[in-house]
Write a protein that holds these residues in place. Structure first.
Motif, PDB file in Angstrom:
ATOM      1  N   UNK A  57       0.886  -1.018   0.006  1.00  0.00           N
ATOM      2  CA  UNK A  57       0.075   0.063  -0.010  1.00  0.00           C
ATOM      3  C   UNK A  57       0.824   1.022  -0.006  1.00  0.00           C
ATOM      4  N   UNK A  58       2.091   1.196   0.878  1.00  0.00           N
ATOM      5  CA  UNK A  58       2.875   2.327   0.913  1.00  0.00           C
ATOM      6  C   UNK A  58       3.648   2.713  -0.516  1.00  0.00           C
ATOM      7  N   UNK A  59       3.395   1.690  -1.490  1.00  0.00           N
ATOM      8  CA  UNK A  59       4.034   1.892  -2.676  1.00  0.00           C
ATOM      9  C   UNK A  59       3.323   2.865  -3.857  1.00  0.00           C
ATOM     10  N   UNK A  60       1.833   3.081  -3.313  1.00  0.00           N
ATOM     11  CA  UNK A  60       1.054   3.701  -4.217  1.00  0.00           C
ATOM     12  C   UNK A  60       0.785   5.209  -3.500  1.00  0.00           C
ATOM     13  N   UNK A  61       0.324   6.053  -4.453  1.00  0.00           N
ATOM     14  CA  UNK A  61      -0.052   7.306  -4.182  1.00  0.00           C
ATOM     15  C   UNK A  61      -1.374   7.018  -3.162  1.00  0.00           C
ATOM     16  N   UNK A  62      -1.497   8.193  -2.506  1.00  0.00           N
ATOM     17  CA  UNK A  62      -2.738   8.374  -1.561  1.00  0.00           C
ATOM     18  C   UNK A  62      -4.024   7.970  -2.221  1.00  0.00           C
ATOM     19  N   UNK A  63      -4.094   8.386  -3.583  1.00  0.00           N
ATOM     20  CA  UNK A  63      -5.324   8.277  -4.341  1.00  0.00           C
ATOM     21  C   UNK A  63      -5.225   7.142  -5.381  1.00  0.00           C
ATOM     22  N   UNK A  64      -3.888   6.328  -5.209  1.00  0.00           N
ATOM     23  CA  UNK A  64      -3.727   5.414  -6.083  1.00  0.00           C
ATOM     24  C   UNK A  64      -4.882   4.420  -6.175  1.00  0.00           C
ATOM     25  N   UNK A  65      -4.878   3.671  -7.486  1.00  0.00           N
ATOM     26  CA  UNK A  65      -6.181   2.915  -7.779  1.00  0.00           C
ATOM     27  C   UNK A  65      -5.821   1.746  -8.360  1.00  0.00           C
ATOM     28  N   UNK A  66      -6.272   0.438  -7.979  1.00  0.00           N
ATOM     29  CA  UNK A  66      -6.242  -0.858  -8.694  1.00  0.00           C
ATOM     30  C   UNK A  66      -7.307  -0.787  -9.444  1.00  0.00           C
ATOM     31  N   UNK A 132      -0.688  -2.690 -17.236  1.00  0.00           N
ATOM     32  CA  UNK A 132      -0.354  -1.283 -17.460  1.00  0.00           C
ATOM     33  C   UNK A 132      -0.234  -0.673 -16.115  1.00  0.00           C
ATOM     34  N   UNK A 133       0.947   0.172 -15.815  1.00  0.00           N
ATOM     35  CA  UNK A 133       1.209   0.723 -14.647  1.00  0.00           C
ATOM     36  C   UNK A 133       1.363   2.230 -14.866  1.00  0.00           C
ATOM     37  N   UNK A 134       0.736   3.044 -14.001  1.00  0.00           N
ATOM     38  CA  UNK A 134       1.165   4.663 -14.354  1.00  0.00           C
ATOM     39  C   UNK A 134       1.710   4.904 -12.957  1.00  0.00           C
ATOM     40  N   UNK A 135       3.040   5.600 -12.866  1.00  0.00           N
ATOM     41  CA  UNK A 135       3.875   5.819 -11.916  1.00  0.00           C
ATOM     42  C   UNK A 135       3.738   7.531 -11.827  1.00  0.00           C
ATOM     43  N   UNK A 136       3.717   7.903 -10.797  1.00  0.00           N
ATOM     44  CA  UNK A 136       3.866   9.585 -10.401  1.00  0.00           C
ATOM     45  C   UNK A 136       5.196   9.873  -9.649  1.00  0.00           C
ATOM     46  N   UNK A 137       5.942  10.728 -10.016  1.00  0.00           N
ATOM     47  CA  UNK A 137       7.163  11.147  -9.168  1.00  0.00           C
ATOM     48  C   UNK A 137       6.520  12.090  -8.149  1.00  0.00           C
ATOM     49  N   UNK A 143       6.080   6.462  -7.257  1.00  0.00           N
ATOM     50  CA  UNK A 143       4.676   6.034  -6.486  1.00  0.00           C
ATOM     51  C   UNK A 143       3.790   5.335  -7.648  1.00  0.00           C
ATOM     52  N   UNK A 144       3.386   4.156  -7.636  1.00  0.00           N
ATOM     53  CA  UNK A 144       2.191   3.737  -8.276  1.00  0.00           C
ATOM     54  C   UNK A 144       0.960   4.673  -8.125  1.00  0.00           C
ATOM     55  N   UNK A 145       0.549   4.964  -9.339  1.00  0.00           N
ATOM     56  CA  UNK A 145      -0.844   5.805  -9.093  1.00  0.00           C
ATOM     57  C   UNK A 145      -1.894   4.999  -9.836  1.00  0.00           C
ATOM     58  N   UNK A 146      -1.703   4.258 -11.065  1.00  0.00           N
ATOM     59  CA  UNK A 146      -2.781   3.336 -11.490  1.00  0.00           C
ATOM     60  C   UNK A 146      -2.035   1.995 -11.811  1.00  0.00           C
ATOM     61  N   UNK A 147      -2.967   1.011 -11.425  1.00  0.00           N
ATOM     62  CA  UNK A 147      -2.471  -0.483 -11.604  1.00  0.00           C
ATOM     63  C   UNK A 147      -3.415  -1.107 -12.246  1.00  0.00           C
ATOM     64  N   UNK A 148      -3.362  -1.642 -13.478  1.00  0.00           N
ATOM     65  CA  UNK A 148      -4.568  -2.353 -14.233  1.00  0.00           C
ATOM     66  C   UNK A 148      -3.785  -3.636 -14.761  1.00  0.00           C
ATOM     67  N   UNK A 149      -4.365  -4.634 -14.682  1.00  0.00           N
ATOM     68  CA  UNK A 149      -3.947  -6.098 -15.208  1.00  0.00           C
ATOM     69  C   UNK A 149      -5.120  -6.917 -15.555  1.00  0.00           C
ATOM     70  N   UNK A 150      -4.688  -7.724 -16.710  1.00  0.00           N
ATOM     71  CA  UNK A 150      -5.514  -9.150 -16.846  1.00  0.00           C
ATOM     72  C   UNK A 150      -4.731 -10.145 -17.280  1.00  0.00           C
TER      73      UNK A 150
END
Length: 160
Positions: A57-66, A132-137, A143-150
């Motif tokens: 959880x700490x690797x994501x932004x505060x509003x990070x989204x799976x 597909x992962x979106x990272x923000x500095x 930090x991971x901001x969006x995390x989508x997988x299939x």
């Protein structure tokens, strides 16, 4: 009489084709940025292997989204920790590895396209996925901001 623009158009098209899609659609981040993103992936995989879902959880932004397959969005670092803790409650942690990286972006935002392989604690293949992962500095940290997988589909006999 031809204008200079008429003569330059075929040259510009040929140049764009030769440069390839990455040059047309997005700039590739610097090697140091790619290395930093890969390090974040390694931290994620290590925390997952240890069953440390708070660390995930700490690797994501505060509003990070799976953006999970077949389920609702999971929004926020705390909710992401809870999501993994609930799924793996009482289970031996699995392992994950990442490969076939593509990176697009700059020194503030990077999109990663990659593959992942999930195995149980005995090494048995559980799934092959695309993500597909979106990272923000944020400051000096990615930090991971969006995390989508299939999933790549059902495993076949003999898949390892």
């Amino acid at each position: 009489m031809k204008s200079i623009f008429t003569e330059l158009i075929p040259f510009a098209v040929a140049l764009a084709i030769a440069a390839g899609p990455a040059a047309v659609y997005a700039a590739s981040p610097q090697q140091s940025t790619e290395a930093a993103i890969k390090a974040e992936n390694a931290r994620w995989a290590d925390a997952f292997k240890r069953g440390d879902y708070q660390a995930i959880g700490r690797l994501y932004t505060e509003d990070g989204t799976l953006l999970q397959p077949g389920g609702p969005r999971v929004v926020g670092a705390a909710a992401i920790s809870k999501y993994f803790a609930q799924i793996y409650a009482g289970k031996t942690p699995d392992t994950v590895s990442f490969s076939n990286f593509e990176f697009y972006g700059n020194d503030k935002v990077v999109t990663e396209v990659s593959d992942s392989v999930l195995r149980n604690s005995e090494g048995k293949l559980l799934s092959r996925d695309k993500q597909i992962l979106i990272f923000l500095k944020q400051g000096d940290t990615w930090k991971l901001h969006r995390d989508m997988w299939n999933n790549d589909g059902s495993l076949k006999p003999g898949d390892r």
